[in-house]
Write a protein that holds these residues in place. Sequence first.
Motif, PDB file in Angstrom:
ATOM      1  N   THR A 235      49.327  38.817  44.473  1.00 28.59           N
ATOM      2  CA  THR A 235      48.973  39.207  43.101  1.00 28.59           C
ATOM      3  C   THR A 235      49.237  38.100  42.098  1.00 28.59           C
ATOM      4  O   THR A 235      48.785  38.177  40.965  1.00 28.59           O
ATOM      5  CB  THR A 235      49.741  40.456  42.663  1.00 28.59           C
ATOM      6  OG1 THR A 235      51.100  40.297  43.027  1.00 28.59           O
ATOM      7  CG2 THR A 235      49.175  41.682  43.327  1.00 28.59           C
ATOM      8  N   LEU A 238      46.373  36.798  40.103  1.00 31.83           N
ATOM      9  CA  LEU A 238      45.905  37.419  38.865  1.00 31.83           C
ATOM     10  C   LEU A 238      46.501  36.750  37.631  1.00 31.83           C
ATOM     11  O   LEU A 238      46.060  36.992  36.512  1.00 31.83           O
ATOM     12  CB  LEU A 238      46.259  38.911  38.870  1.00 31.83           C
ATOM     13  CG  LEU A 238      45.497  39.752  39.889  1.00 31.83           C
ATOM     14  CD1 LEU A 238      46.090  41.156  39.986  1.00 31.83           C
ATOM     15  CD2 LEU A 238      44.031  39.840  39.502  1.00 31.83           C
ATOM     16  N   SER A 244      41.222  35.134  38.001  1.00 33.31           N
ATOM     17  CA  SER A 244      41.448  36.573  37.934  1.00 33.31           C
ATOM     18  C   SER A 244      40.191  37.336  37.549  1.00 33.31           C
ATOM     19  O   SER A 244      40.242  38.528  37.300  1.00 33.31           O
ATOM     20  CB  SER A 244      42.591  36.894  36.971  1.00 33.31           C
ATOM     21  OG  SER A 244      42.223  36.559  35.661  1.00 33.31           O
ATOM     22  N   LYS A 246      37.230  39.494  38.220  1.00 27.50           N
ATOM     23  CA  LYS A 246      37.346  40.591  39.177  1.00 27.50           C
ATOM     24  C   LYS A 246      36.855  40.238  40.582  1.00 27.50           C
ATOM     25  O   LYS A 246      37.553  40.447  41.557  1.00 27.50           O
ATOM     26  CB  LYS A 246      36.612  41.817  38.652  1.00 27.50           C
ATOM     27  CG  LYS A 246      37.539  43.007  38.530  1.00 27.50           C
ATOM     28  CD  LYS A 246      36.850  44.157  37.836  1.00 27.50           C
ATOM     29  CE  LYS A 246      37.190  44.169  36.356  1.00 27.50           C
ATOM     30  NZ  LYS A 246      36.490  45.237  35.638  1.00 27.50           N
ATOM     31  N   ALA A 249      38.986  37.451  42.262  1.00 26.97           N
ATOM     32  CA  ALA A 249      40.320  37.914  42.617  1.00 26.97           C
ATOM     33  C   ALA A 249      40.260  38.821  43.836  1.00 26.97           C
ATOM     34  O   ALA A 249      41.062  38.687  44.760  1.00 26.97           O
ATOM     35  CB  ALA A 249      40.961  38.650  41.444  1.00 26.97           C
ATOM     36  N   ALA A 250      39.294  39.716  43.838  1.00 28.75           N
ATOM     37  CA  ALA A 250      39.179  40.637  44.962  1.00 28.75           C
ATOM     38  C   ALA A 250      38.983  39.859  46.254  1.00 28.75           C
ATOM     39  O   ALA A 250      39.582  40.173  47.287  1.00 28.75           O
ATOM     40  CB  ALA A 250      38.025  41.598  44.743  1.00 28.75           C
ATOM     41  N   ILE A 253      42.434  37.856  47.039  1.00 26.02           N
ATOM     42  CA  ILE A 253      43.505  38.764  47.449  1.00 26.02           C
ATOM     43  C   ILE A 253      43.120  39.476  48.729  1.00 26.02           C
ATOM     44  O   ILE A 253      43.942  39.691  49.610  1.00 26.02           O
ATOM     45  CB  ILE A 253      43.808  39.782  46.331  1.00 26.02           C
ATOM     46  CG1 ILE A 253      44.261  39.033  45.077  1.00 26.02           C
ATOM     47  CG2 ILE A 253      44.882  40.758  46.766  1.00 26.02           C
ATOM     48  CD1 ILE A 253      44.532  39.920  43.899  1.00 26.02           C
ATOM     49  N   GLY A 254      41.845  39.820  48.808  1.00 21.99           N
ATOM     50  CA  GLY A 254      41.369  40.457  50.035  1.00 21.99           C
ATOM     51  C   GLY A 254      41.614  39.582  51.249  1.00 21.99           C
ATOM     52  O   GLY A 254      42.018  40.069  52.303  1.00 21.99           O
ATOM     53  N   GLU A 257      44.943  39.971  52.452  1.00 23.68           N
ATOM     54  CA  GLU A 257      45.199  41.242  53.104  1.00 23.68           C
ATOM     55  C   GLU A 257      44.704  41.201  54.550  1.00 23.68           C
ATOM     56  O   GLU A 257      45.365  41.661  55.467  1.00 23.68           O
ATOM     57  CB  GLU A 257      44.469  42.335  52.340  1.00 23.68           C
ATOM     58  CG  GLU A 257      45.208  43.630  52.355  1.00 23.68           C
ATOM     59  CD  GLU A 257      44.413  44.693  51.652  1.00 23.68           C
ATOM     60  OE1 GLU A 257      43.181  44.590  51.583  1.00 23.68           O
ATOM     61  OE2 GLU A 257      45.032  45.648  51.170  1.00 23.68           O
TER      62      GLU A 257
ATOM     63  N   THR B 235      42.790  45.870  47.515  1.00 27.48           N
ATOM     64  CA  THR B 235      41.860  45.296  46.533  1.00 27.48           C
ATOM     65  C   THR B 235      40.790  46.285  46.098  1.00 27.48           C
ATOM     66  O   THR B 235      40.095  46.034  45.126  1.00 27.48           O
ATOM     67  CB  THR B 235      41.162  44.053  47.101  1.00 27.48           C
ATOM     68  OG1 THR B 235      40.713  44.332  48.412  1.00 27.48           O
ATOM     69  CG2 THR B 235      42.104  42.878  47.125  1.00 27.48           C
ATOM     70  N   LEU B 238      40.546  47.152  42.484  1.00 32.65           N
ATOM     71  CA  LEU B 238      39.794  46.355  41.509  1.00 32.65           C
ATOM     72  C   LEU B 238      38.387  46.896  41.285  1.00 32.65           C
ATOM     73  O   LEU B 238      37.699  46.487  40.352  1.00 32.65           O
ATOM     74  CB  LEU B 238      39.719  44.900  41.986  1.00 32.65           C
ATOM     75  CG  LEU B 238      41.046  44.140  41.986  1.00 32.65           C
ATOM     76  CD1 LEU B 238      40.912  42.810  42.700  1.00 32.65           C
ATOM     77  CD2 LEU B 238      41.523  43.915  40.558  1.00 32.65           C
ATOM     78  N   PRO B 241      37.104  50.234  37.146  1.00 32.44           N
ATOM     79  CA  PRO B 241      37.382  49.563  35.871  1.00 32.44           C
ATOM     80  C   PRO B 241      38.638  50.091  35.200  1.00 32.44           C
ATOM     81  O   PRO B 241      39.394  49.326  34.610  1.00 32.44           O
ATOM     82  CB  PRO B 241      36.147  49.891  35.021  1.00 32.44           C
ATOM     83  CG  PRO B 241      35.079  50.238  36.003  1.00 32.44           C
ATOM     84  CD  PRO B 241      35.758  50.811  37.193  1.00 32.44           C
ATOM     85  N   SER B 244      41.407  48.224  36.819  1.00 38.22           N
ATOM     86  CA  SER B 244      41.335  46.809  37.152  1.00 38.22           C
ATOM     87  C   SER B 244      41.733  45.920  35.981  1.00 38.22           C
ATOM     88  O   SER B 244      41.588  44.710  36.035  1.00 38.22           O
ATOM     89  CB  SER B 244      39.939  46.447  37.645  1.00 38.22           C
ATOM     90  OG  SER B 244      39.009  46.595  36.604  1.00 38.22           O
ATOM     91  N   LYS B 246      44.048  43.671  34.098  1.00 40.11           N
ATOM     92  CA  LYS B 246      44.867  42.720  34.836  1.00 40.11           C
ATOM     93  C   LYS B 246      46.289  43.189  35.125  1.00 40.11           C
ATOM     94  O   LYS B 246      46.749  43.145  36.245  1.00 40.11           O
ATOM     95  CB  LYS B 246      44.893  41.368  34.109  1.00 40.11           C
ATOM     96  CG  LYS B 246      44.372  40.249  34.977  1.00 40.11           C
ATOM     97  CD  LYS B 246      44.222  38.977  34.163  1.00 40.11           C
ATOM     98  CE  LYS B 246      42.777  38.801  33.702  1.00 40.11           C
ATOM     99  NZ  LYS B 246      42.607  37.616  32.852  1.00 40.11           N
ATOM    100  N   ALA B 249      46.370  46.281  37.463  1.00 44.41           N
ATOM    101  CA  ALA B 249      45.978  45.945  38.841  1.00 44.41           C
ATOM    102  C   ALA B 249      47.111  45.199  39.534  1.00 44.41           C
ATOM    103  O   ALA B 249      47.458  45.499  40.675  1.00 44.41           O
ATOM    104  CB  ALA B 249      44.712  45.112  38.843  1.00 44.41           C
TER     105      ALA B 249
END
Lengths: 344, 344
Positions: A235, A238, A244, A246, A249-250, A253-254, A257, B235, B238, B241, B244, B246, B249
Amino acid sequence: MELDERKLKILQAIIRTYLDTGEPVGSRTISKYSDLKLSSATIRNEMADLEEMGYILQPHTSAGRIPSDKGYRLYVDTMLEAKESEVNSLREEIEEKAGKLDDVLKQVAKFLAKNTNYATMVSAPRYQTKHVKFIQITSVDPEHLLVVIVLDNNIVKNKMIRVDAEVEEEMIVKLNFILNTTLNGLDLVEINLVLIQKIKEQMGAYGAVIDSVLDVIGKTLVDEEDPEIYTSGATNILKYPELSDKSKAAEIIGAFEDKETFHSWLGLPDREMNSDTHDIQVYIGDENHVDSMKDCSMVTATYQIEEGVYGKIGIVGPKRMDYDKVVGTLNSLMGQLDDIFKEK
Amino acid sequence: MELDERKLKILQAIIRTYLDTGEPVGSRTISKYSDLKLSSATIRNEMADLEEMGYILQPHTSAGRIPSDKGYRLYVDTMLEAKESEVNSLREEIEEKAGKLDDVLKQVAKFLAKNTNYATMVSAPRYQTKHVKFIQITSVDPEHLLVVIVLDNNIVKNKMIRVDAEVEEEMIVKLNFILNTTLNGLDLVEINLVLIQKIKEQMGAYGAVIDSVLDVIGKTLVDEEDPEIYTSGATNILKYPELSDKSKAAEIIGAFEDKETFHSWLGLPDREMNSDTHDIQVYIGDENHVDSMKDCSMVTATYQIEEGVYGKIGIVGPKRMDYDKVVGTLNSLMGQLDDIFKEK
DNA sequence: TGTTAGCACTCAACTTAATGGAGTGCTAAT
DNA sequence: ATTAGCACTCCATTAAGTTGAGTGCTAACA
């Protein structure tokens, strides 16, 4: 055009400032900030040159300049100050959680994430050669056999297998004997059908048990191929506006994961490493081989647990990451890890 | 004021629509959408009532209505349609990855995240009672002893210990005998100093080895206290909305990273559960006991591996999550898990 | 008495225009 | 070679206007 001393200094100043602020930096800022006594106009001229050479770029006319990947690369290659960082606390922090390697690595990931404010991952070591050193089968209760396998690097794996009818003590002794004498020192590819058939013949009616046991052995050896990866601080991404967004970031970060992602490129050192330098590598932007990381920079280091047993540590952050600090921290950390592993 | 049939229907329509769109819903939409043949004006009147009763609220004047926590609660409690979801693929998907419980649970988390588009976590079962069932010590090579401990739930733990000098075969047999006869069936608290002293006496010169062994046993039993938690799809947060933003999230995804967070409230079923219903619980907004989740809803279910061995599954999403689908999926999943565990 | 049509009103969201300022490139003077 | 000065560019911010979905209320209607 030549990249003289002055240009270099200006470039350095630009990058430093940008790392700090994350905003495009203008000529006036540099003129005031840097110790070169030059007017903004001169800086502007030099900047124009630097841009032409591809070290910096302008998000748009009438904006300041930001470093390009090439600029960062030069910075990292030649301009890093070897600042010694003070990472003393780690050692204690780790050692009190003594115990297993997994725990240590988990700690390391966490520690790095907390200290750098970037996202980190640590891959558990991958063992190159895996041979069976010792196998033991025990009857735990009438319905269960316990198979314990020790590999030649002293990694131990075990698995319960269920049997329909109790296996006589005598058979177990025999089974242990045969397995140990036959399989000792072999690796996965050496255990072939011929061998399996031979063992089965010797065991007669207990052939079915053999299947289960070999299945366990196979799974064990294959399993090792697949090193664990510990991540922390995803995180943190972010925290950096340029990442950051959307969708970005997804994606990033994904990736943290879904640890599979890292296997391919965090796996092994590319080449024989010098164990002193820890093979610290910096990948900037497009230099990353994974698409989802093309807006990031990543610093990796290799640690060694014992001869031939390597693991990797990676730190992912924005391209304007504080390379100085990261490399420093990593360096210092590696030294301490060396110590810790040596003790074991 | 009374909540008559019509008001209920309208509320239901509002919530349904809002779950779909995520936008405040106006009277006109409902008037057209729902099968009640009412004009927007009438709906408006009813909406005013519903708002007064606290089931819906207006983000601002001249906006449509959104469900309040209380509204969601009513919806979840009384208006869920028991839609049967088709979660057939899971079974196969899991079984081909056969093997260990860890893997199964990891798969489950992943599967749920992918199917629901929310974030999920699965806690590995916590075993209430842990007794030593079987201990075996083996000499692997001159310098190493291998300690294998089987708990009464058939969990196996092992650990290498290093010894200075080779331990004679005879001593190992004796050690095994003493340990098994003395410790069998005991749990952590029952192994006290008196007992330890007694064992040491019997082993004479090998008292030091005993210490190491008992240390391993202790670590093993304590270790189990600390259930693993597998998460997936963090994720996904995210994608919504309303979450998400910042800082929100980061807080939520961070919670998923730092698995400690969940221990306290995902740990054990609150009360004796009916193993048929799987104790599916829904926590809406403020009903969550953790601050970082107060803008989310969470659905939990409890699964049972064997008598007295429970684990939990949790799904976290926006308050406008598709409760129907989640509860349905979870229900169907639990059934399949039951089957899978029964086979083992 | 419950329902509906109609209308005035509200307010966030979007559009457009205006302003300001940081930064540049170029030129001419030093 | 360096710098001061100036015209120019373009993003960011603000302000003002416009739109439209939605409401509440009232009066008419069945």
